[in-house]
Write an enzyme that holds these catalytic residues in place. Structure first.
Site, short mmCIF file in Angstrom:
data_model
loop_
_atom_site.label_atom_id
_atom_site.label_comp_id
_atom_site.label_asym_id
_atom_site.label_seq_id
_atom_site.Cartn_x
_atom_site.Cartn_y
_atom_site.Cartn_z
N SER A 142 0.86 -1.18 0.00
CA SER A 142 0.00 0.00 0.00
C SER A 142 0.90 1.23 0.00
CB SER A 142 -0.84 0.00 1.28
OG SER A 142 -1.50 1.23 1.45
N TYR A 155 -1.99 -0.11 10.58
CA TYR A 155 -2.01 -0.58 9.19
C TYR A 155 -0.65 -0.34 8.52
CZ TYR A 155 -3.70 -1.03 4.33
OH TYR A 155 -3.88 -1.41 3.01
N ALA A 157 2.22 -0.15 9.90
CA ALA A 157 3.22 -1.08 10.45
C ALA A 157 3.13 -2.44 9.77
CB ALA A 157 3.01 -1.23 11.96
N LYS A 159 2.11 -3.10 6.73
CA LYS A 159 2.55 -3.05 5.33
C LYS A 159 4.06 -2.78 5.25
CE LYS A 159 -1.42 -3.84 3.25
NZ LYS A 159 -1.64 -5.08 2.48
N1 LIG Z 1 -8.48 -0.69 -1.63
C1 LIG Z 1 -7.46 0.12 -1.40
O1 LIG Z 1 -7.58 1.36 -1.40
C2 LIG Z 1 -6.10 -0.45 -1.12
C3 LIG Z 1 -5.03 0.45 -1.05
C4 LIG Z 1 -3.77 -0.04 -0.77
C5 LIG Z 1 -3.58 -1.39 -0.55
N2 LIG Z 1 -4.64 -2.25 -0.62
C6 LIG Z 1 -4.38 -3.66 -0.33
O2 LIG Z 1 -4.91 -4.45 -1.38
C7 LIG Z 1 -5.29 -5.72 -0.86
C8 LIG Z 1 -6.69 -6.04 -1.33
O3 LIG Z 1 -7.56 -5.04 -0.85
P1 LIG Z 1 -9.01 -4.77 -1.47
O4 LIG Z 1 -9.15 -3.30 -1.60
O5 LIG Z 1 -9.26 -5.64 -2.62
O6 LIG Z 1 -9.91 -5.21 -0.23
P2 LIG Z 1 -11.31 -5.96 -0.15
O7 LIG Z 1 -12.17 -5.56 -1.29
O8 LIG Z 1 -11.80 -5.73 1.25
O9 LIG Z 1 -10.89 -7.48 -0.33
C9 LIG Z 1 -10.11 -8.09 0.64
C10 LIG Z 1 -9.94 -9.56 0.29
O10 LIG Z 1 -9.19 -10.17 1.35
C11 LIG Z 1 -9.89 -11.32 1.78
N3 LIG Z 1 -9.66 -11.61 3.19
C12 LIG Z 1 -9.92 -10.83 4.25
N4 LIG Z 1 -9.63 -11.49 5.39
C13 LIG Z 1 -9.19 -12.72 5.02
C14 LIG Z 1 -8.77 -13.87 5.73
N5 LIG Z 1 -8.73 -13.89 7.08
N6 LIG Z 1 -8.39 -14.96 5.03
C15 LIG Z 1 -8.42 -14.95 3.68
N7 LIG Z 1 -8.82 -13.90 2.94
C16 LIG Z 1 -9.20 -12.80 3.61
C17 LIG Z 1 -11.37 -11.00 1.53
O11 LIG Z 1 -12.10 -12.20 1.35
P3 LIG Z 1 -13.03 -12.94 2.43
O12 LIG Z 1 -13.74 -11.89 3.20
O13 LIG Z 1 -13.91 -13.79 1.57
O14 LIG Z 1 -12.09 -13.77 3.25
C18 LIG Z 1 -11.27 -10.26 0.20
O15 LIG Z 1 -11.26 -11.18 -0.86
C19 LIG Z 1 -5.15 -5.63 0.65
O16 LIG Z 1 -3.95 -6.25 1.05
C20 LIG Z 1 -5.08 -4.15 0.92
O17 LIG Z 1 -4.37 -3.84 2.09
C21 LIG Z 1 -5.89 -1.81 -0.92
#
Ligand SMILES: NC(=O)c1ccc[n+]([C@@H]2O[C@H](COP(=O)([O-])OP(=O)(O)OC[C@H]3O[C@@H](n4cnc5c(N)ncnc54)[C@H](OP(=O)(O)O)[C@@H]3O)[C@@H](O)[C@H]2O)c1
Length: 269
Positions: A142, A155, A157, A159
């Site tokens: 991130s 958060y 920490a 990443k």
């Molecule tokens: N969106 C942003 O603005 C953003 C920015 C920077 C970085 N990121 C990073 O990108 C990645 C994906 O984020 P996203 O935006 O796609 O989030 P999201 O839409 O909330 O999706 C998160 C995914 O992680 C899975 N997950 C959550 N807890 C889990 C667990 N205990 N075991 C297995 N899977 C789990 C969820 O599936 P289930 O609930 O089905 O388990 C879901 O498929 C993350 O690492 C996030 O930190 C996102």
């Protein structure tokens, strides 16, 4: 056939990345979709199979170390190889550290398991197979893994920890053919921030970060996919992020002010 594991494939960035890889690779890739929500994964698999890719659904809670090992073992049983491990599953969190209570320490520890330890466990279990295939480990970090963001001590920490682990892993094993790519999304239009921990540990319910300029999830997934195809070490997603990287060296206080402005005014400390 290339075998690609994507964690967090049920929603958001992981789901869209799986879509794009299946559409591009067609019959030359086998995708393993992992997350907790089996029904969402099955739905996605049904959508993707007509592209010609083999798609395996493996419901997994990545906060369970044994479940991480099972995901890798089951992938080997079904597909016989692992070429790419995309560590994408993650959770968000937002709470001002000066107001932390014991409940906040509790979820902060869980967040470290979710965003950092799961990556370590999965990567260790997959490592012999990735070395055998001269494969690729992807970490979806991130912008909060590059700069400190107010309200996001926990958060950030997780990443920063993940980046440190993956950078060291690359340095340790590049000469054996292991490739490592870290992607740094900025603000993406998914529900991540609403689902994340808020003060006290209940779901935040709202994004406390400004999301009026959020990047479409399709663009974010495309940048990650292209980075993987081109063998990049890292993917910085916006010109502002690239500028921030240099500014951080030259005038870090400007980057601090930029980070504060990303927090919605009503949630600033
Ligand atoms: N969106 C942003 O603005 C953003 C920015 C920077 C970085 N990121 C990073 O990108 C990645 C994906 O984020 P996203 O935006 O796609 O989030 P999201 O839409 O909330 O999706 C998160 C995914 O992680 C899975 N997950 C959550 N807890 C889990 C667990 N205990 N075991 C297995 N899977 C789990 C969820 O599936 P289930 O609930 O089905 O388990 C879901 O498929 C993350 O690492 C996030 O930190 C996102």
């Amino acid at each position: 056939m290339k075998s690609i594991i994507i964690t967090g494939a049920s929603e958001g960035i992981g789901r869209e990345l799986a879509r794009q890889i299946a559409a591009r690779e067609k019959g030359s890739a086998a995708l393993v979709l992992a997350a907790r929500n089996a029904a969402r994964l099955e739905e996605l698999a049904t959508e993707l199979r007509p592209h010609g890719s083999r798609v395996e659904v493996m419901p997994t809670d990545v906060t369970d170390r044994e479940a991480c090992r099972r995901l890798i073992a089951e992938t080997m049983t079904r597909l016989g190889r692992i070429d790419v491990l995309v560590n994408n599953a993650g959770m968000s969190a937002h709470a001002n550290f000066s107001e932390f209570t014991d409940a906040d320490f509790d979820w902060s520890e869980k967040l470290m398991v979710m965003n950092y330890w799961s990556v370590v466990w999965l990567t260790r279990a997959a490592l012999p197979h990735l070395l055998a295939s001269k494969g690729l480990v992807v970490g979806v970090s991130s912008v909060a893994g590059l700069v400190g963001v107010p309200g996001r001590t926990a958060y950030c920490a997780t990443k920063f920890a993940m980046n440190g682990f993956l950078e060291a892993l690359r340095a340790e094993l590049a000469h054996k053919g292991l490739r490592v790519m870290i992607a740094y999304p900025g603000t993406i239009d998914t529900d991540l921030r609403k689902r994340g921990f808020g003060p006290g540990g209940s779901p935040a319910g709202v994004s406390m970060i400004r999301d009026d300029r959020a990047m479409p999830v399709e663009t974010c997934a495309r940048l990650i996919r292209e980075g993987m195809e081109k063998g990049r070490r890292e993917v910085l997603m916006t010109p502002r992020m690239k500028l921030g990287r240099w500014l951080r060296l030259l005038a870090p206080q400007i980057v601090d002010r930029m980070a504060m402005k990303e927090v919605k005014a009503e949630f600033r400390p």
